[in-house]
Design an enzyme around this catalytic site. Structure first.
Site, PDB file in Angstrom:
ATOM      1  NE  ARG A  26     -28.583  43.261  91.009  1.00  0.00           N
ATOM      2  CZ  ARG A  26     -29.030  43.966  92.072  1.00  0.00           C
ATOM      3  NH1 ARG A  26     -30.172  43.453  92.404  1.00  0.00           N
ATOM      4  NH2 ARG A  26     -28.332  44.495  92.968  1.00  0.00           N
ATOM      5  CG  ASP A 118     -27.581  51.939  92.748  1.00  0.00           C
ATOM      6  OD1 ASP A 118     -27.816  52.629  93.858  1.00  0.00           O
ATOM      7  OD2 ASP A 118     -27.538  50.852  92.820  1.00  0.00           O
ATOM      8  CE1 TYR A 383     -19.465  71.605  55.599  1.00  0.00           C
ATOM      9  CE2 TYR A 383     -17.454  72.082  54.273  1.00  0.00           C
ATOM     10  CZ  TYR A 383     -18.071  71.821  55.657  1.00  0.00           C
ATOM     11  OH  TYR A 383     -17.250  72.042  56.711  1.00  0.00           O
TER      12      TYR A 383
HETATM   13  C1  UD1 Z   1     -28.205  47.594  98.869  1.00  0.00           C
HETATM   14  C2  UD1 Z   1     -28.514  47.277 100.311  1.00  0.00           C
HETATM   15  C3  UD1 Z   1     -30.113  46.656 100.309  1.00  0.00           C
HETATM   16  C4  UD1 Z   1     -30.820  47.938  99.827  1.00  0.00           C
HETATM   17  C5  UD1 Z   1     -30.557  48.401  98.351  1.00  0.00           C
HETATM   18  C6  UD1 Z   1     -31.121  49.607  98.159  1.00  0.00           C
HETATM   19  C7  UD1 Z   1     -26.379  46.426 101.191  1.00  0.00           C
HETATM   20  C8  UD1 Z   1     -25.648  45.044 101.642  1.00  0.00           C
HETATM   21  N1  UD1 Z   1     -27.661  46.225 100.684  1.00  0.00           N
HETATM   22  O1  UD1 Z   1     -28.433  46.511  97.895  1.00  0.00           O
HETATM   23  O2  UD1 Z   1     -30.184  46.355 101.849  1.00  0.00           O
HETATM   24  O3  UD1 Z   1     -32.414  47.225  99.847  1.00  0.00           O
HETATM   25  O4  UD1 Z   1     -28.895  48.581  98.527  1.00  0.00           O
HETATM   26  O5  UD1 Z   1     -31.102  50.104  96.888  1.00  0.00           O
HETATM   27  O6  UD1 Z   1     -25.998  47.527 101.478  1.00  0.00           O
HETATM   28  N2  UD1 Z   1     -21.153  49.694  96.173  1.00  0.00           N
HETATM   29  C9  UD1 Z   1     -19.701  50.183  96.157  1.00  0.00           C
HETATM   30  N3  UD1 Z   1     -18.700  49.305  96.720  1.00  0.00           N
HETATM   31  C10 UD1 Z   1     -19.178  47.901  97.020  1.00  0.00           C
HETATM   32  C11 UD1 Z   1     -20.366  47.558  96.744  1.00  0.00           C
HETATM   33  C12 UD1 Z   1     -21.382  48.337  96.354  1.00  0.00           C
HETATM   34  O7  UD1 Z   1     -19.275  51.390  96.283  1.00  0.00           O
HETATM   35  O8  UD1 Z   1     -18.070  47.100  97.245  1.00  0.00           O
HETATM   36  C13 UD1 Z   1     -22.103  50.679  95.657  1.00  0.00           C
HETATM   37  C14 UD1 Z   1     -22.690  50.484  94.452  1.00  0.00           C
HETATM   38  O9  UD1 Z   1     -21.753  51.027  93.629  1.00  0.00           O
HETATM   39  C15 UD1 Z   1     -23.930  51.191  94.587  1.00  0.00           C
HETATM   40  C16 UD1 Z   1     -24.351  51.059  95.883  1.00  0.00           C
HETATM   41  O10 UD1 Z   1     -22.974  50.632  96.728  1.00  0.00           O
HETATM   42  O11 UD1 Z   1     -23.905  52.568  93.994  1.00  0.00           O
HETATM   43  C17 UD1 Z   1     -25.296  50.061  96.179  1.00  0.00           C
HETATM   44  O12 UD1 Z   1     -24.683  48.711  95.929  1.00  0.00           O
HETATM   45  P1  UD1 Z   1     -25.700  47.499  95.408  1.00  0.00           P
HETATM   46  O13 UD1 Z   1     -24.936  46.240  94.988  1.00  0.00           O
HETATM   47  O14 UD1 Z   1     -26.592  47.970  94.222  1.00  0.00           O
HETATM   48  O15 UD1 Z   1     -26.370  47.184  96.670  1.00  0.00           O
HETATM   49  P2  UD1 Z   1     -27.746  46.324  96.533  1.00  0.00           P
HETATM   50  O16 UD1 Z   1     -27.562  44.997  96.238  1.00  0.00           O
HETATM   51  O17 UD1 Z   1     -28.715  46.906  95.719  1.00  0.00           O
HETATM   52 CA    CA Z   2     -28.716  48.810  94.074  1.00  0.00          CA
END
Ligand code: UD1
Ligand code: CA
Length: 468
Positions: A26, A118, A383
């Site tokens: 996003r 994040d 300079y």
């Molecule tokens: C996630 C939660 C959601 C919560 C939200 C809060 C899950 C399924 N959902 O969603 O319930 O409300 O965070 O912010 O966990 N990441 C990895 N490897 C991956 C996928 C993600 O390291 O394969 C890391 C991302 O880099 C990020 C964090 O995990 O730092 C969260 O991932 P993100 O995709 O932002 O999750 P959300 O959809 O926000």
């Molecule tokens: Ca997130």
């Protein structure tokens, strides 16, 4: 807080796992989300700072997308003894990210605090409270939740009739009723390591996104009859994630406003227009400084008292003494300016430019890796590179230290009480002795003895001058 490591209050050691392998779709960026900057630092560094202040046994960061860049961003701030890295080669969801760390925890029996790379505003104090509740409840999992006005995009926390945790449903999997729930999962949890990894094996990617959700683990544990707790936090902003650039800009604004407010109320700094001033959280600005609009003070810059910084100037990782006047549109990077100096307008100081007390650098003057002595003035179109200049010397308009012969940089040394005439070219390496004078338009190719007037192209000695 006691000096004791926080893990000492736990029965088991505390480890921290930071999830940072995702791209962050996003953000619509080629750069991994956690590398985007907030307050001049990558998001991941903010999270690691909060993590490190809990003094855990180990911090693991799960990296994947742009792993090398994320790793070096973290390592530039933390030693590799303090933070370790785990690779998640393909990103199949937050559950998969934690599974990638399984080997790192093999056999360990610890309490694991999971954070997202994040969520940059989270405070150590809040994490301490989460851990504390986890310990007091003797839970296998405790998650941090928050109530949001607009919960769109977050995982919703579903409670049972008695108000206890039941499950987390992601936005994309939620029913219309579930989407009405305002309590959301912040993505911050405590787990008992062995329960966590055992339950992860049972997580299946059967959901809208085809991902392994970490959020399924609390549900699995709950079903097994394990204690799963909820720590509801009041400050939604603090634990919100950055998902889009719009949210990043909101956070930046929040951080910036906080910094400026603190400088006004606690440090006595005047901002002509606080909404158009940009000061890093790590900068120090002294009492009675006046900051005009569109000024950027970056990095670990330090300004003494009573400085005035005019419109449009950028000061980065530099140190200014007291009563320094920076006129409009100057760029000052990695440099040092002593008390009562004046700079600009339109001056550029960089790479260890050093001005001693009362020195003046005027319009369209560039100073690189040079030292300018007390009371020395260089007012216009000049300079000065790789130069060392003494006290009370005057550098005329249009002077150039010709420091580069196409292969190497060479030094110029100018003494005290020297008058460099307008448009003098100083062909380095070259020295100009104390009390010497160069006539306008001289091209100085040989050292000038003290108290001597030189002129011409190439410059020749015209006469001896009286010593001052
Ligand atoms: C996630 C939660 C959601 C919560 C939200 C809060 C899950 C399924 N959902 O969603 O319930 O409300 O965070 O912010 O966990 N990441 C990895 N490897 C991956 C996928 C993600 O390291 O394969 C890391 C991302 O880099 C990020 C964090 O995990 O730092 C969260 O991932 P993100 O995709 O932002 O999750 P959300 O959809 O926000
Ligand atoms: Ca997130």
């Amino acid at each position: 807080m006691s000096e004791q490591p926080d893990s000492a209050r736990l029965e088991k050691p505390l480890d921290i796992l930071v999830l940072a392998a995702g791209l962050g779709t996003r953000m619509k960026s080629r750069q991994a989300k956690v590398l985007h900057q907030l307050g001049g630092r990558p998001l991941i560094v903010h999270v690691c700072r909060a993590a490190a202040s809990l003094k855990p046994r180990t911090i693991y960061v799960v990296i994947g997308y742009q792993a090398d860049e994320v790793r070096s961003a973290v390592e530039s701030e933390f030693g590799n003894a303090q933070v370790k890295f785990v690779n998640q080669l393909e990103q199949h969801g937050t559950g998969d990210a934690v599974t990638a760390a399984k080997d790192a925890f093999a056999g360990a029996d610890s309490t694991i605090l999971i954070l997202s790379g994040d969520v940059p505003m989270v405070r150590a104090e809040t994490l301490r409270k989460l851990i504390q509740q986890h310990v007091v409840d003797n839970a296998r999992c405790t998650m941090l939740t928050v109530r949001l006005e607009n919960p769109t995009g977050y995982g919703r926390v579903v409670r049972d009739d008695t108000g206890r945790f039941s499950k987390i449903v992601e936005q994309k999997d939620a029913t219309e009723d579930e989407r009405q729930i305002r309590e959301v999962n912040a993505g911050i949890y405590c787990f008992e390591s062995q329960k966590l990894f055992a339950a992860l094996e049972r997580v299946k990617p059967v959901n809208q996104q085809g991902e392994y959700y970490l959020t399924d683990v609390p549900r699995i544990l709950r079903k097994e009859g394990q204690e799963v707790g909820i720590y509801q936090h009041h400050d939604a902003r603090e634990v919100s994630g950055v998902n889009t650039r719009a949210e990043l800009a909101e956070f930046e604004n929040l951080l910036r406003r906080g910094t400026i407010r603190r400088l006004m109320l606690d440090e006595g700094v005047t901002f002509i227009d606080p909404s158009h001033s940009y000061i890093s959280t790590e900068a120090q600005v002294g009492r009675d400084c006046v900051i005009h609009p569109d000024v950027h003070i970056e990095g670990k810059s330090i300004l003494g008292e009573g400085c005035e910084i005019h419109q449009g100037s950028r000061i980065s990782d530099s140190r200014l003494g007291n009563r320094v006047l920076v006129k409009d549109h100057c760029v000052i990077i990695d440099s040092e300016i002593a008390d009562d100096c004046a700079v600009g307008p339109f001056a550029h100081l960089r790479m260890n430019a050093h001005m001693e007390e009362r020195a003046v650098v005027g319009n369209f003057v560039e100073v690189k890796k040079s030292r300018i002595g007390r009371g020395t003035k260089s007012m216009h179109l000049t300079y000065l590179g790789d130069a060392t200049i003494g006290e009370d010397t005057n550098i005329g308009a249009g002077t150039v230290t010709c420091n580069y012969d196409g292969k190497q940089k060479h030094p110029t040394v100018i003494g005290d009480n020297v008058r460099i005439g307008s448009d003098t070219m100083l062909v380095a390496p070259v020295r100009v002795g104390d009390g010497a004078v160069t006539a306008a338009g001289s091209v100085v190719t040989e050292d000038v003895p003290p108290n001597t007037l030189v002129a011409g192209v190439p410059a020749k000695i015209k006469k001896k001058l009286n010593e001052k």
